[in-house]
Design an enzyme around this catalytic site. Structure first.
Site, PDB file in Angstrom:
ATOM      1  N   CYS A   2       0.841  -1.196   0.000  1.00 39.93           N
ATOM      2  CA  CYS A   2       0.000   0.000   0.000  1.00 39.93           C
ATOM      3  C   CYS A   2       0.877   1.247   0.000  1.00 39.93           C
ATOM      4  O   CYS A   2       2.080   1.175   0.177  1.00 39.93           O
ATOM      5  CB  CYS A   2      -0.869   0.016   1.241  1.00 39.93           C
ATOM      6  SG  CYS A   2      -1.770  -1.514   1.510  1.00 39.93           S
ATOM      7  N   ARG A  27       1.453   1.625  -6.008  1.00 35.53           N
ATOM      8  CA  ARG A  27       1.746   0.664  -4.936  1.00 35.53           C
ATOM      9  C   ARG A  27       0.521  -0.143  -4.548  1.00 35.53           C
ATOM     10  O   ARG A  27       0.608  -1.125  -3.828  1.00 35.53           O
ATOM     11  CB  ARG A  27       2.280   1.397  -3.705  1.00 35.53           C
ATOM     12  CG  ARG A  27       3.548   2.207  -3.912  1.00 35.53           C
ATOM     13  CD  ARG A  27       3.890   2.999  -2.667  1.00 35.53           C
ATOM     14  NE  ARG A  27       4.171   2.131  -1.546  1.00 35.53           N
ATOM     15  CZ  ARG A  27       5.387   1.656  -1.264  1.00 35.53           C
ATOM     16  NH1 ARG A  27       6.398   1.982  -2.046  1.00 35.53           N
ATOM     17  NH2 ARG A  27       5.591   0.869  -0.253  1.00 35.53           N
ATOM     18  N   TRP A  76      -3.667  -1.946  -1.323  1.00 36.91           N
ATOM     19  CA  TRP A  76      -3.642  -3.224  -2.042  1.00 36.91           C
ATOM     20  C   TRP A  76      -4.101  -4.248  -1.025  1.00 36.91           C
ATOM     21  O   TRP A  76      -3.382  -4.565  -0.080  1.00 36.91           O
ATOM     22  CB  TRP A  76      -2.244  -3.538  -2.543  1.00 36.91           C
ATOM     23  CG  TRP A  76      -2.151  -4.818  -3.321  1.00 36.91           C
ATOM     24  CD1 TRP A  76      -2.691  -5.075  -4.545  1.00 36.91           C
ATOM     25  CD2 TRP A  76      -1.480  -6.012  -2.924  1.00 36.91           C
ATOM     26  NE1 TRP A  76      -2.402  -6.350  -4.933  1.00 36.91           N
ATOM     27  CE2 TRP A  76      -1.669  -6.948  -3.962  1.00 36.91           C
ATOM     28  CE3 TRP A  76      -0.748  -6.386  -1.810  1.00 36.91           C
ATOM     29  CZ2 TRP A  76      -1.131  -8.234  -3.917  1.00 36.91           C
ATOM     30  CZ3 TRP A  76      -0.205  -7.652  -1.751  1.00 36.91           C
ATOM     31  CH2 TRP A  76      -0.419  -8.565  -2.798  1.00 36.91           C
ATOM     32  N   ASN A 102       0.640  -0.109   6.088  1.00 34.86           N
ATOM     33  CA  ASN A 102       1.130  -0.949   5.001  1.00 34.86           C
ATOM     34  C   ASN A 102       1.813  -2.131   5.665  1.00 34.86           C
ATOM     35  O   ASN A 102       2.674  -1.950   6.525  1.00 34.86           O
ATOM     36  CB  ASN A 102       2.118  -0.170   4.122  1.00 34.86           C
ATOM     37  CG  ASN A 102       2.701  -1.044   3.014  1.00 34.86           C
ATOM     38  OD1 ASN A 102       2.082  -2.024   2.609  1.00 34.86           O
ATOM     39  ND2 ASN A 102       3.904  -0.736   2.573  1.00 34.86           N
ATOM     40  N   GLY A 103       1.415  -3.358   5.288  1.00 31.82           N
ATOM     41  CA  GLY A 103       2.013  -4.562   5.883  1.00 31.82           C
ATOM     42  C   GLY A 103       0.911  -5.509   6.329  1.00 31.82           C
ATOM     43  O   GLY A 103      -0.240  -5.394   5.915  1.00 31.82           O
ATOM     44  N   GLU A 484      10.833 -14.049 -18.546  1.00 26.81           N
ATOM     45  CA  GLU A 484      10.428 -12.642 -18.390  1.00 26.81           C
ATOM     46  C   GLU A 484       9.444 -12.245 -19.469  1.00 26.81           C
ATOM     47  O   GLU A 484       8.464 -11.548 -19.203  1.00 26.81           O
ATOM     48  CB  GLU A 484      11.658 -11.736 -18.421  1.00 26.81           C
ATOM     49  CG  GLU A 484      11.341 -10.260 -18.305  1.00 26.81           C
ATOM     50  CD  GLU A 484      10.610  -9.885 -17.018  1.00 26.81           C
ATOM     51  OE1 GLU A 484      10.505 -10.734 -16.106  1.00 26.81           O
ATOM     52  OE2 GLU A 484      10.106  -8.756 -16.923  1.00 26.81           O
ATOM     53  N   LYS A 488       5.739 -10.739 -18.521  1.00 24.70           N
ATOM     54  CA  LYS A 488       5.280  -9.440 -19.035  1.00 24.70           C
ATOM     55  C   LYS A 488       3.919  -9.581 -19.692  1.00 24.70           C
ATOM     56  O   LYS A 488       3.009  -8.791 -19.482  1.00 24.70           O
ATOM     57  CB  LYS A 488       6.306  -8.881 -20.045  1.00 24.70           C
ATOM     58  CG  LYS A 488       7.555  -8.359 -19.427  1.00 24.70           C
ATOM     59  CD  LYS A 488       7.415  -6.977 -18.853  1.00 24.70           C
ATOM     60  CE  LYS A 488       7.216  -6.773 -17.393  1.00 24.70           C
ATOM     61  NZ  LYS A 488       7.802  -7.591 -16.389  1.00 24.70           N
ATOM     62  N   GLU A 491       1.173 -10.458 -17.034  1.00 26.89           N
ATOM     63  CA  GLU A 491       0.920  -9.382 -16.067  1.00 26.89           C
ATOM     64  C   GLU A 491      -0.048  -8.344 -16.605  1.00 26.89           C
ATOM     65  O   GLU A 491      -0.919  -7.868 -15.878  1.00 26.89           O
ATOM     66  CB  GLU A 491       2.230  -8.642 -15.768  1.00 26.89           C
ATOM     67  CG  GLU A 491       3.095  -9.220 -14.725  1.00 26.89           C
ATOM     68  CD  GLU A 491       4.180  -8.241 -14.338  1.00 26.89           C
ATOM     69  OE1 GLU A 491       4.078  -7.665 -13.252  1.00 26.89           O
ATOM     70  OE2 GLU A 491       5.114  -8.061 -15.144  1.00 26.89           O
ATOM     71  N   HIS A 507       8.467 -33.407 -23.762  1.00 28.57           N
ATOM     72  CA  HIS A 507       8.294 -34.331 -22.637  1.00 28.57           C
ATOM     73  C   HIS A 507       6.957 -34.134 -21.942  1.00 28.57           C
ATOM     74  O   HIS A 507       6.851 -34.257 -20.723  1.00 28.57           O
ATOM     75  CB  HIS A 507       9.456 -34.145 -21.646  1.00 28.57           C
ATOM     76  CG  HIS A 507      10.785 -34.476 -22.243  1.00 28.57           C
ATOM     77  ND1 HIS A 507      11.184 -35.771 -22.500  1.00 28.57           N
ATOM     78  CD2 HIS A 507      11.787 -33.683 -22.686  1.00 28.57           C
ATOM     79  CE1 HIS A 507      12.389 -35.758 -23.053  1.00 28.57           C
ATOM     80  NE2 HIS A 507      12.781 -34.512 -23.180  1.00 28.57           N
ATOM     81  N   LYS A 607       3.143  -2.670  -7.253  1.00 30.63           N
ATOM     82  CA  LYS A 607       4.501  -2.483  -7.747  1.00 30.63           C
ATOM     83  C   LYS A 607       5.527  -3.213  -6.891  1.00 30.63           C
ATOM     84  O   LYS A 607       6.498  -3.737  -7.396  1.00 30.63           O
ATOM     85  CB  LYS A 607       4.845  -0.997  -7.771  1.00 30.63           C
ATOM     86  CG  LYS A 607       6.240  -0.680  -8.312  1.00 30.63           C
ATOM     87  CD  LYS A 607       6.434  -1.167  -9.730  1.00 30.63           C
ATOM     88  CE  LYS A 607       7.818  -0.885 -10.276  1.00 30.63           C
ATOM     89  NZ  LYS A 607       8.045  -1.562 -11.563  1.00 30.63           N
TER      90      LYS A 607
HETATM   91  C1  AGP Z   1       7.504  -7.510 -12.506  1.00 26.34           C
HETATM   92  O1  AGP Z   1       6.947  -6.919 -13.681  1.00 26.34           O
HETATM   93  C2  AGP Z   1       6.513  -7.538 -11.375  1.00 26.34           C
HETATM   94  N1  AGP Z   1       6.066  -6.230 -11.064  1.00 26.34           N
HETATM   95  C3  AGP Z   1       7.020  -8.322 -10.187  1.00 26.34           C
HETATM   96  O2  AGP Z   1       7.254  -9.638 -10.618  1.00 26.34           O
HETATM   97  C4  AGP Z   1       8.317  -7.797  -9.534  1.00 26.34           C
HETATM   98  O3  AGP Z   1       9.410  -8.046 -10.399  1.00 26.34           O
HETATM   99  C5  AGP Z   1       8.540  -8.566  -8.231  1.00 26.34           C
HETATM  100  O4  AGP Z   1       7.449  -8.313  -7.383  1.00 26.34           O
HETATM  101  C6  AGP Z   1       9.846  -8.178  -7.529  1.00 26.34           C
HETATM  102  O5  AGP Z   1       9.796  -6.817  -7.182  1.00 26.34           O
HETATM  103  P1  AGP Z   1      11.186  -6.110  -6.750  1.00 26.34           P
HETATM  104  O6  AGP Z   1      12.096  -6.188  -7.935  1.00 26.34           O
HETATM  105  O7  AGP Z   1      10.795  -4.722  -6.375  1.00 26.34           O
HETATM  106  O8  AGP Z   1      11.747  -6.887  -5.586  1.00 26.34           O
END
Ligand code: AGP
Length: 612
Positions: A2, A27, A76, A102-103, A484, A488, A491, A507, A607
């Site tokens: 958050c 966030r 969040w 936050n947490g 990756e 992408k 996501e 396999h 994020k």
């Molecule tokens: C990547 O596009 C995502 N937002 C997510 O996988 C991110 O890479 C992951 O949460 C790690 O975040 P960080 O690099 O801030 O530790």
């Protein structure tokens, strides 16, 4: 994860809070709210489900809400669905205390039951309400807010960044931090708390980072910080270098596209200061020149895209250093009883420097005696401050939830580290070293060239956005990159996708190949192109469509079977992935755009994930 902001000042607080929350919306953004002490001394809370825009409308941009001290939150959700009542700030039943958090309060259920037994009535499903209720419970008992804060903190377990407001202490905000980021901003006649600097850049560039178990009391004229034992603490003040424009869209439709296009500059900013007279120099390692000579095992730890960088790093480091290297998920590392000792180097990779799973892995690695080197983008973040060594990627603020430029700068740093260590170990010839340095210098230009193909990629995406399932296949570094590329796409377009080692498909998973399936074939590792080509034919003969990403000199090998080609320039094999990722980022972007998805704030994501 958050976003939190607070201001103790002399101007209307709510407009400042709303602007700051907008900067923090990446966030988390399923609900938001503000609390202020109005001019007549009332604690007023306005909050609702939805984005900041909804809160702006509900509060009429904050105009009618007087009050110069307030806290704000964008959520969040972890405990309790996104709703008006579960939005923060959360209040105690007497309406004397409001809290933003936050947490996760891990023991909130037992605390809630205990407080309910003592007669307190809860309104929400959140863990955070327990903090507000506990505050009022102890405030009723001690009639002192700081006594109540420390009593509350002694009861809760878990992670927290807290902003606490009370109508009995107008003009004051109390903040507390453990395992979730929280900083203090110093202004003129006003002071701030925030989850990260992007919320404060238009007000102040002077900040302090709270450490775990610290409590801060801020007023317009003062900042007092205390440790777990309530002893005063003096914190270092940092000047924030980021410019405000970096945290703005700069004319692009989305932050993600802006940050994709910024990659050549971000990569250049990251490596240039570390190239001196064609030599790779890490001043961060100057104190440990023989570090790598005492290492017999390397772990590369991260989550999500950061983990994917670790997989690329594993291939590079094992090949050049001839030291066993393993990429491990941050969320798994502490539970797999890793083989760690003084001869172990653990490289923790994190854009935000706040990912709790990666932080937990860092602490486990240190507990077991490893040397921890962190590759981090956010200056002064928690992982940066707890690592033995921190090497920053200077990508600048990355706002889009889907990482792009941070991923690219992490890749470059790992390849530089690999070559740097390889030379220390005598595992690279001066000719190969020189070739790498030369290729590194040329990398931003080749990235620009690859970005220039954006029209072809946009067209390809317009023909590919309706697939229900997309596979990414490749071998060795191409396979690592496919992880990756697949994330992408998932996501931001919400299309199911998997990344597979090309040789592994037969396999089992090849049973899924049929007309309508799209297979992105990644074929740039020169020694493996023929084998990857064969794997591609295995899927086309079963009706799948193929999108082939390969180097310009190999396009003709794939043009017959592939329905589209994404050509990339050739470069040093340690840098090739920095070029290959660009078409995959743009492909994901335009597929998501075609599907009408929210590019910068994809559903369910945040994020940085500061919860387990
Ligand atoms: C990547 O596009 C995502 N937002 C997510 O996988 C991110 O890479 C992951 O949460 C790690 O975040 P960080 O690099 O801030 O530790």
């Amino acid at each position: 994860m958050c976003g939190i902001i607070g201001i103790a000042g002399k101007t209307q607080a709510v407009p400042v809070l709303l602007d700051g929350l907008e900067k923090l919306e990446y966030r988390g953004y399923d609900s938001a709210g503000v609390a202020v002490i109005t001019d007549d001394g009332t604690l007023r809370v306005e909050k609702c489900k939805g984005r900041i825009a909804v809160l702006r409308e509900k509060t009429d941009e904050g105009a009618p809400i007087t009050g110069t001290t307030g806290i704000g939150h964008t959520r969040w959700a972890t405990h309790g669905e996104p709703s008006d009542i579960n939005a923060h700030p959360q209040m105690g039943q007497e309406g004397i205390v409001a809290v933003v958090h936050n947490g996760i309060i891990e023991n909130y259920r037992e605390l809630k039951q205990s407080l309910e037994r003592s007669g307190r009535v809860f309104q929400s499903e959140t863990d955070t309400e327990v903090v507000a209720q506990l505050m009022e419970y102890y405030y009723d008992m001690y009639h002192d807010l700081m006594d109540a804060v420390y009593a509350m903190l002694s009861r809760i377990r878990g992670s927290y960044a807290l902003g606490i407001l009370s109508s009995d202490a107008p003009g004051q905000i109390i903040a507390a931090k453990k395992d979730a980021p929280l900083l203090i901003g110093y202004g003129e006649g006003e002071n701030f708390i925030a989850s990260d600097v992007t919320a404060l850049l238009s007000h102040t560039r002077t900040v302090s980072y709270l450490d775990d178990d610290e409590v801060a009391v801020i007023t317009p004229e003062s900042v007092r910080i205390y440790d777990a034992g309530r002893l005063p603490v003096t914190k270092e003040k940092h000047a924030v270098e980021w410019d405000v424009s970096s945290a703005e869209k700069g004319g692009y439709a989305h932050f993600m596209l802006k940050e994709i296009m910024e990659q050549p500059d971000a990569v250049r900013r990251t490596f240039s200061p570390r190239l001196q007279d064609s030599r790779i120099e890490f001043e961060e390692l100057a104190g440990v020149p023989d570090l790598i000579k005492n290492i017999s095992r390397i772990y590369l730890v991260g989550c999500g895209s950061a983990y994917h960088v670790g997989v690329v790093g594993k291939y590079m480091m094992e090949k050049l250093l001839r030291i066993p290297a393993e990429a491990v998920l941050g969320s798994e590392f502490r539970y797999c009883d890793p083989i760690v000792g003084p001869d172990t180097l653990v490289i923790v990779i994190s854009q935000s420097g706040e990912t709790l799973d990666s932080m937990a892995a860092l602490r486990e690695a240190k507990r077991r005696g490893a040397t921890v080197l962190a590759v981090v983008n956010v200056i002064g973040s928690s992982i940066a401050r707890e690592a033995d060594i921190v090497i920053y990627t200077w990508a600048g603020p990355e706002i889009a939830v889907a990482t792009t430029k941070a991923y690219s700068t992490q890749l470059v740093l790992l390849s530089m580290l690999t070559v740097y260590f390889a030379e220390k170990l005598g595992k690279i010839s001066s000719e190969d070293y020189g070739r790498y340095v030369n290729d590194l210098s040329e990398l931003p230009g080749k990235m620009e060239t690859t970005l220039g193909n954006i029209g072809n990629i946009q067209k390809t995406a317009s023909l590919s956005f309706n697939h229900d399932s997309v596979f990414f296949i490749g071998r060795n570094l191409d396979y690592a990159l496919g992880l990756e590329g697949s994330l992408k796409l998932k996501e931001i377009s919400y299309i199911h996708s998997e990344s597979y080692a090309a040789g592994e498909l037969k396999h089992g998973t090849i049973s899924l190949m049929e007309p309508g399936v799209l297979v992105v074939t990644l074929a740039t590792c020169s020694s493996l192109i023929e084998k990857t080509w064969s794997n591609m034919v295995e899927v086309t003969t079963r009706g799948a469509d193929v999108l082939a990403l390969t180097t310009e000199d190999n396009v003709s090998r794939f043009s017959e079977e592939a329905s589209a080609i994404l050509p990339v320039p050739s470069t040093n094999e340690l840098l090739q992935m920095n070029l290959n990722i660009i078409p995959l980022q743009l492909f994901a972007y335009y597929v998501a755009l075609n599907r009408g998805c929210d590019i910068d704030k994809p559903r369910n994501l945040a994020k940085s994930v500061t919860v387990e």
